[in-house]
Scaffold this active site. Structure first.
Site, mmCIF file in Angstrom:
data_model
loop_
_atom_site.group_PDB
_atom_site.id
_atom_site.type_symbol
_atom_site.label_atom_id
_atom_site.label_comp_id
_atom_site.label_asym_id
_atom_site.label_seq_id
_atom_site.Cartn_x
_atom_site.Cartn_y
_atom_site.Cartn_z
ATOM 1 N N HIS A 74 -3.265 -9.603 -0.731
ATOM 2 C CA HIS A 74 -3.165 -8.791 0.484
ATOM 3 C C HIS A 74 -4.344 -7.827 0.578
ATOM 4 O O HIS A 74 -4.816 -7.285 -0.425
ATOM 5 C CB HIS A 74 -1.825 -8.055 0.561
ATOM 6 C CG HIS A 74 -1.576 -7.027 -0.499
ATOM 7 N ND1 HIS A 74 -1.907 -5.699 -0.335
ATOM 8 C CD2 HIS A 74 -1.001 -7.110 -1.725
ATOM 9 C CE1 HIS A 74 -1.542 -5.018 -1.409
ATOM 10 N NE2 HIS A 74 -0.994 -5.853 -2.273
ATOM 11 N N ASP A 191 -5.144 -2.165 -5.715
ATOM 12 C CA ASP A 191 -4.029 -2.944 -5.178
ATOM 13 C C ASP A 191 -4.260 -3.134 -3.682
ATOM 14 O O ASP A 191 -4.058 -2.206 -2.906
ATOM 15 C CB ASP A 191 -2.733 -2.174 -5.458
ATOM 16 C CG ASP A 191 -1.491 -2.845 -4.937
ATOM 17 O OD1 ASP A 191 -1.567 -4.012 -4.495
ATOM 18 O OD2 ASP A 191 -0.429 -2.188 -4.928
ATOM 19 N N GLU A 225 1.482 -6.664 3.382
ATOM 20 C CA GLU A 225 2.280 -6.740 2.163
ATOM 21 C C GLU A 225 2.879 -5.391 1.791
ATOM 22 O O GLU A 225 4.027 -5.319 1.324
ATOM 23 C CB GLU A 225 1.423 -7.275 1.011
ATOM 24 C CG GLU A 225 2.207 -7.670 -0.239
ATOM 25 C CD GLU A 225 2.454 -6.495 -1.191
ATOM 26 O OE1 GLU A 225 3.303 -6.634 -2.098
ATOM 27 O OE2 GLU A 225 1.794 -5.439 -1.023
ATOM 28 N N GLU A 226 2.128 -4.321 1.983
ATOM 29 C CA GLU A 226 2.606 -3.003 1.554
ATOM 30 C C GLU A 226 3.821 -2.528 2.349
ATOM 31 O O GLU A 226 4.527 -1.622 1.914
ATOM 32 C CB GLU A 226 1.479 -1.965 1.666
ATOM 33 C CG GLU A 226 0.336 -2.159 0.682
ATOM 34 C CD GLU A 226 0.728 -1.939 -0.773
ATOM 35 O OE1 GLU A 226 1.902 -1.613 -1.030
ATOM 36 O OE2 GLU A 226 -0.138 -2.102 -1.642
ATOM 37 N N ASP A 246 -1.476 -10.215 -7.379
ATOM 38 C CA ASP A 246 -1.246 -8.802 -7.083
ATOM 39 C C ASP A 246 -1.465 -7.960 -8.337
ATOM 40 O O ASP A 246 -2.106 -8.410 -9.296
ATOM 41 C CB ASP A 246 0.165 -8.610 -6.523
ATOM 42 C CG ASP A 246 0.204 -7.553 -5.427
ATOM 43 O OD1 ASP A 246 -0.353 -6.457 -5.643
ATOM 44 O OD2 ASP A 246 0.797 -7.807 -4.369
ATOM 45 N N HIS A 326 -0.565 2.589 -7.442
ATOM 46 C CA HIS A 326 -0.338 3.386 -6.235
ATOM 47 C C HIS A 326 -0.720 4.853 -6.433
ATOM 48 O O HIS A 326 -0.265 5.725 -5.683
ATOM 49 C CB HIS A 326 1.108 3.264 -5.731
ATOM 50 C CG HIS A 326 1.333 2.033 -4.905
ATOM 51 N ND1 HIS A 326 2.391 1.892 -4.049
ATOM 52 C CD2 HIS A 326 0.618 0.885 -4.804
ATOM 53 C CE1 HIS A 326 2.329 0.710 -3.453
ATOM 54 N NE2 HIS A 326 1.260 0.083 -3.904
#
Length: 396
Positions: A74, A191, A225-226, A246, A326
């Protein structure tokens, strides 16, 4: 004699990673990163198409077209969006994606209004230690307790509105990338831009080697995706195998490592396909690629979203080990190299089950087996035969 596994160009991997990190792409604000990746595929000679919103669907041709496989990364990242404008001219934010305001505090950001780009900093509501002393440390951690201070002459809601700021404007957080001599790579938004760089490097290595995949492979670059939807509507082909690519959290209680590739066995959506995950683990073992197994409790992926959308596919997840996911993330070039090598090995491997090209008939002859030995079917609890139970009639 099998040909050697193609090696990824790590200079290329690092270059495209750095260039992608420089492009803001919170979910919902991804047009520029989509254009960048599409240009990379064009340079590699990989044909692709775009969905209406911008998911990229490429095709790396193989010797057979069915059953084919897909690999997804993503391009969208976490970020924020303008929720309100306070009376003092500062801005209240809502998160884009699931992440803690703890990691937002102190960040430099760009606000994208309909009229231009404004710079600023995200700060706690009580931001001055000289004024509030220990009260700063006693504030709750939530998005209700941070605000965006713009680098502009604004001291009221009217001032900020006059700058063109509106509710719903996107806010992107600076990536602050650093590539160190130790091989560590630190940045926000690894990410999943690091995963995207590893996939592009793997595609390049296969093309440069001149080897032809056994079946068609479809690299997918998703953009939501998030926020959960990801690859839900991205599979128009006869895909039987779907591998998500991922991030793997490196933390206490996890098995992942920054210098290895991880094969995920389960995430919050449940276990991944038994046969496809073990196919990937065997490829890693056969090619001496450092690999870990892991489970992710608070995690979903593009593979999970594809299954939730109703696709009858085998799914697996490959991931690069990363510390502080994150947050201000860190991985290692060795881990990205391992991920790219395993992707390349998978692209050049035969399908897990060639029979997946056709629907299963009413015969079990072609159906898979997880239990290979008769002893595994034995149970310590002996169940009487049904016939023996039927011989005993109830008393009159």
């Amino acid at each position: 004699m099998s040909r050697p596994l193609p090696e990824p160009d790590l200079d290329y991997l690092q270059r495209v990673l750095l260039e992608m990190l420089a492009i803001p792409s919170p979910t919902g604000f991804t047009d520029t990163i989509v254009r960048y990746v599409a240009e990379q595929l064009k340079e590699l000679g990989i044909p692709f198409e775009l969905t209406r919103r911008g998911t990229i669907r490429g095709t790396l041709k193989g010797r057979r077209y069915s059953p084919d496989r897909a690999l997804a990364v993503h391009l969208d990242t976490i970020g924020a969006i303008v929720r309100e404008i306070h009376a003092n001219g500062r801005i209240g934010l809502a998160p884009v994606g699931c992440w803690s305001s703890r990691f937002a505090e102190g960040s430099r950001v760009s606000l994208f209004s309909d009229h231009g780009v404004l710079r600023g900093s995200v700060l706690p509501l009580l931001a001055s230690g000289h004024t509030f002393n220990t009260q700063v440390d006693q504030m709750p951690i939530s998005w209700d307790h941070v605000e965006l201070r713009l680098d502009a002459m604004t001291a009221s809601q009217a001032d900020t509105l006059a700058l063109g700021v509106e509710v719903g404007d996107f806010v992107a957080f600076d990536p602050l990338p650093e590539f160190t001599e130790s091989g560590h790579i630190s940045a926000r938004h690894l990410d999943d831009k690091a995963g995207a760089a590893a996939l592009l490097a793997a595609l390049k290595s296969v093309l440069d080697s001149g080897q032809e995949p056994p079946i068609d492979c479809h690299p997918l670059f998703t953009i939501t995706e998030e926020t959960g939807s990801g690859a839900a509507a991205a599979l128009p082909w006869d895909v039987s195998e779907f591998v998500g690519i991922d991030i793997a959290p490196v933390a206490p209680g996890q098995q992942s490592c920054e210098r290895s590739v991880t094969v995920a066995m389960q995430d919050s959506g449940g276990p991944y396909d038994y046969h496809l995950t073990r196919h990937l683990l065997r490829l890693a073992e056969n090619h001496a690629i450092p690999v870990r197994r892991d489970l992710f409790r608070y995690y979903h992926s593009d593979a999970q979203s594809a299954v939730a959308a109703g696709h009858d596919i085998r799914t697996a997840l490959l991931a690069f080990g990363c510390d502080a996911t994150h947050g201000y993330e860190r991985t290692h070039l060795d881990g990205l190299a391992a991920l790219s090598r395993l992707i390349g090995a998978y692209l050049l491997s035969p399908p897990v089950f060639a029979s997946d090209a056709r629907p299963q008939s009413n015969s079990l002859k072609r159906f898979s087996r997880q239990l290979e030995h008769e002893t595994q079917m034995e149970s310590e609890t002996r169940v009487p035969a049904v016939d023996s139970l039927l011989k005993h009639e109830p008393n009159a």
